[in-house]
Motif scaffolding. Sequence first.
Motif, short mmCIF file in Angstrom:
data_model
loop_
_atom_site.label_atom_id
_atom_site.label_comp_id
_atom_site.label_asym_id
_atom_site.label_seq_id
_atom_site.Cartn_x
_atom_site.Cartn_y
_atom_site.Cartn_z
N PHE A 120 0.84 -1.19 0.00
CA PHE A 120 0.00 0.00 0.00
C PHE A 120 0.88 1.24 0.00
O PHE A 120 1.93 1.28 0.65
CB PHE A 120 -0.92 0.01 1.23
CG PHE A 120 -1.73 -1.24 1.38
CD1 PHE A 120 -2.84 -1.47 0.58
CD2 PHE A 120 -1.38 -2.20 2.32
CE1 PHE A 120 -3.59 -2.63 0.73
CE2 PHE A 120 -2.11 -3.37 2.47
CZ PHE A 120 -3.22 -3.58 1.67
N GLU A 161 -2.36 5.62 1.04
CA GLU A 161 -3.36 4.60 1.38
C GLU A 161 -3.26 4.19 2.84
O GLU A 161 -4.28 4.04 3.52
CB GLU A 161 -3.17 3.38 0.47
CG GLU A 161 -3.60 3.61 -0.98
CD GLU A 161 -3.25 2.44 -1.88
OE1 GLU A 161 -4.00 2.19 -2.85
OE2 GLU A 161 -2.21 1.77 -1.62
N TYR A 215 -6.21 4.45 5.59
CA TYR A 215 -6.73 3.26 6.30
C TYR A 215 -6.62 3.42 7.81
O TYR A 215 -7.46 2.91 8.56
CB TYR A 215 -5.99 2.01 5.84
CG TYR A 215 -6.28 1.61 4.41
CD1 TYR A 215 -7.54 1.82 3.84
CD2 TYR A 215 -5.29 1.04 3.61
CE1 TYR A 215 -7.80 1.46 2.52
CE2 TYR A 215 -5.53 0.67 2.30
CZ TYR A 215 -6.80 0.89 1.76
OH TYR A 215 -7.05 0.53 0.46
#
Length: 875
Positions: free
Chosen positions: A517, A521, A525
């Motif tokens: 990722f 990202e 998250y």
Amino acid sequence: MNDSHLLELLQKEMIQEKFTYKKQLAHLRDKQLFQVFQQDLTEEETMLLQFLFAYMPLNDLADYNGDMFLSHIRKTLKIRDAVPWGKDIPDHLFLHFVLPYRVNNENIEDSRDFLFDQLFDRVKTLTLNDAILETNYWCHEKATYTGNDVRTVSPLTLIRTTLGRCGEQSTLAVAALRSLCIPARQCYTPRWAHCDSNHAWVEAWADGQWHFLGACEPEARLNHGWFRAPAKRAMLVNTRVPAQYAGPEEITLQHSWYTEINLLPNYAKNKTITVKIQNQDGSPSDAQVYFQLYNYSEFTTILHKRTDPRGEVSLTTGFGHIYIHATSTNGWNTAIIHPADSDEFTIVLASTEPIPGQIMEFDMDPPPVVSDTEQETITDEEIQRNNERIQEGAQIRAAYEATFVNENQSDQLAAELMLPADRVWALLKQARGNSHEIAAFLQEQTKLHSEWPLKLLESLNKKDLTDTNRPTLTDHLLGTMSLLNQHNEALFSSYILCPRIHFEMLLPFRENFQQAFTQEEQEAYRKQPQALYDRLISEFEVIEDLNHYKGSATPVGSFELKKGDRLSLHIMLSAAARSLGIPARLEPNDQRPQFWSKGSWTDALVETIDDLRDSPVQPDYSPTPKSAVGYCQFIRDTSADNQEAAYYNNFTIARWEEGLFKTLTLPFGKTDVFDQPFEVLSGHYRLTTGTRLPSGTARVRMAFFDIQPGETTEVQLIFRSKEVDIPILGVLDEAVLEANLFSPEIQIGHAVHSHGAVLVWIEPDREPSKHLLRELKELAKEFDNWGGPILLTAGEDKLTASFALDSDSSLPQRATFRKDLAYKGLDALLAPTGAASVREFPIVLAIDSQGRIRYTSSGYKLGIGRELLDVITRY
């Protein structure tokens, strides 16, 4: 091996079909797994490699590479040509009980040649029968029994640590025997009926028949393990074959990917029964049928079968009570049956769900004790030689254990690194043969990261310290140091730093997930964890029926394959979240995945799946709302002299899920259950309490109740009474009371003067005695409150180099160790009971203050410690 015969055995078309399916299933790891077929392979190597892939569990497709499996095959074929009996092993036994690379749920290592090199010179001139015995002497040199968690370590790890439970000892022994091209299989009684445990041992093939042996516990002859007597009371003994096996044994489960066979007729008196499941209109039901035993205060499934078109299932089982739970789309029902009562039993399904407030009380009787009249007499010379070999093996093991990091070395390391010496030694002591690796990790990383390497090690399970290496530890340390200070230390240490999610093998995974990722990202998250879970779930296919053992795949393997069982998915989700700095866990009671959000644990919104075998359904991503959580408050029963509540000891609770009650996983032995309510999902529940009698009978009580969303339900823990019989089994005369029968000397009359006394004869290196010693330690406080002496004794023939009981401070305070030279004390004290010839250890006597024998026990049985307390606190 004759190629045409092998092709017939393999059922070539079916193997090819299954292999093709597995290749399609694992296409995301095609290069790692199947490029091996581009090598120059013989026809036999190709067929055997396809065979392994055809029946391989999904977690192995996720975690291992094709080169390892080819190496395993080539080494096995080479060994078959090298051993003198290789040409005599029938092809079907070679295929099913020599070739397999896996025994249990252990981490797979390419160890066959290592084991062969260790053993071949010791057995190459022996008969096959004697080679099996010699292999077990070698296993005893490498390992002895201890209880530990359910994750099975590899044979090489067990050799490194020297301690393992029966499932690990038998995994080592089977691997060792197979490395010599000796057909071998691990046998399990999934649960005993007469006490709360199970056992695993080994069967090995020689001279046309199967023989049993206790793994790492040598006997002078085959078929003479200590478990021979309890196995005569077994309700099922089984093994799993990684193929569609068609041998002579009863098949209890013919699955597409493996076969389970019933070995009970080798051990116990048995009978084949048929259970018919009917709908309310009398028609045959397409139902799932669970054969269950009372064990650890729950009803544990020992076999699960689906009815045939006639609505029937059959089982060859022992002569004890079985609890049958049947469920289908048309309803469910249960029955308690005894095979002696009939050949056929009928259960009619009801449509109602469990009724809150309903109470059921019943007894579960185990098979009766069977005298061992068939056992061949072993000569004194054989016994003496076997004892000498056991002594030699223990000395070899002790010499190796002396190479572990010792306390002085640990203290020096702690001082050098300026770490607390007691904390460092606690870890290195548990690491045993892996202690040098753990010490090296601390030495490499402490100066750079202060106490965090130590805290990482402290977050692991004890077993992890024995088989986790520096690259793995370094990945988990360095992969979390940039995430410090985002949460308080307790939350960070347990749910970000700690890599242990469930019982999967620990391997590196931080760097893999962090590289998967982008930084943007990852930050997104961390703000919205559910988005990470949604992404990973959307890419993952849940397949439940391709793994023998749920949750065995590593997080990286599951991530790469993007397929696996539901538990492996949940483990992978938690590992990915922790890698990105999101505190994550599996909820302790029922293992549902959760992440930390806005100051509390939040259920991750993941799929639900129908667990019924061969009935896959599409994933349902509907959430479990927070309102679905309620609370269970246990209430003490003050109306009677009740036993102390301890989870899995005498009570459990189970939630109704998809037509079956599934036990919640509260901590084993938890006693502080009345202090505060437990948070659980709402739904139907069953409380099971049980009182185990000395005969093995369980007096069971079931209480059904509901948990409503947002509400607290009070549940009273009530145990059925235990009618304790304290007979006078014999009276010691004055000569025995005044004699000095042990070394160091002590008069029995003096020992029993005020409180009475407990005398125990043990075999320190054998599992039954170790179980009893563990119980004495667990119940030390209760024995201390009683106040009488406990004399632990052993004959000189039973003492080994690994014995150190006299320095064990965890035993009851008044427990002391003595030698019983030539068993003069045992013979004198047993004589009044009429059982002077008993030699099944451990042997236990309780004597009251007047020199009267009030309790005896001999041989393997769990729960002796509690039985002793029931007696000695009442006379």
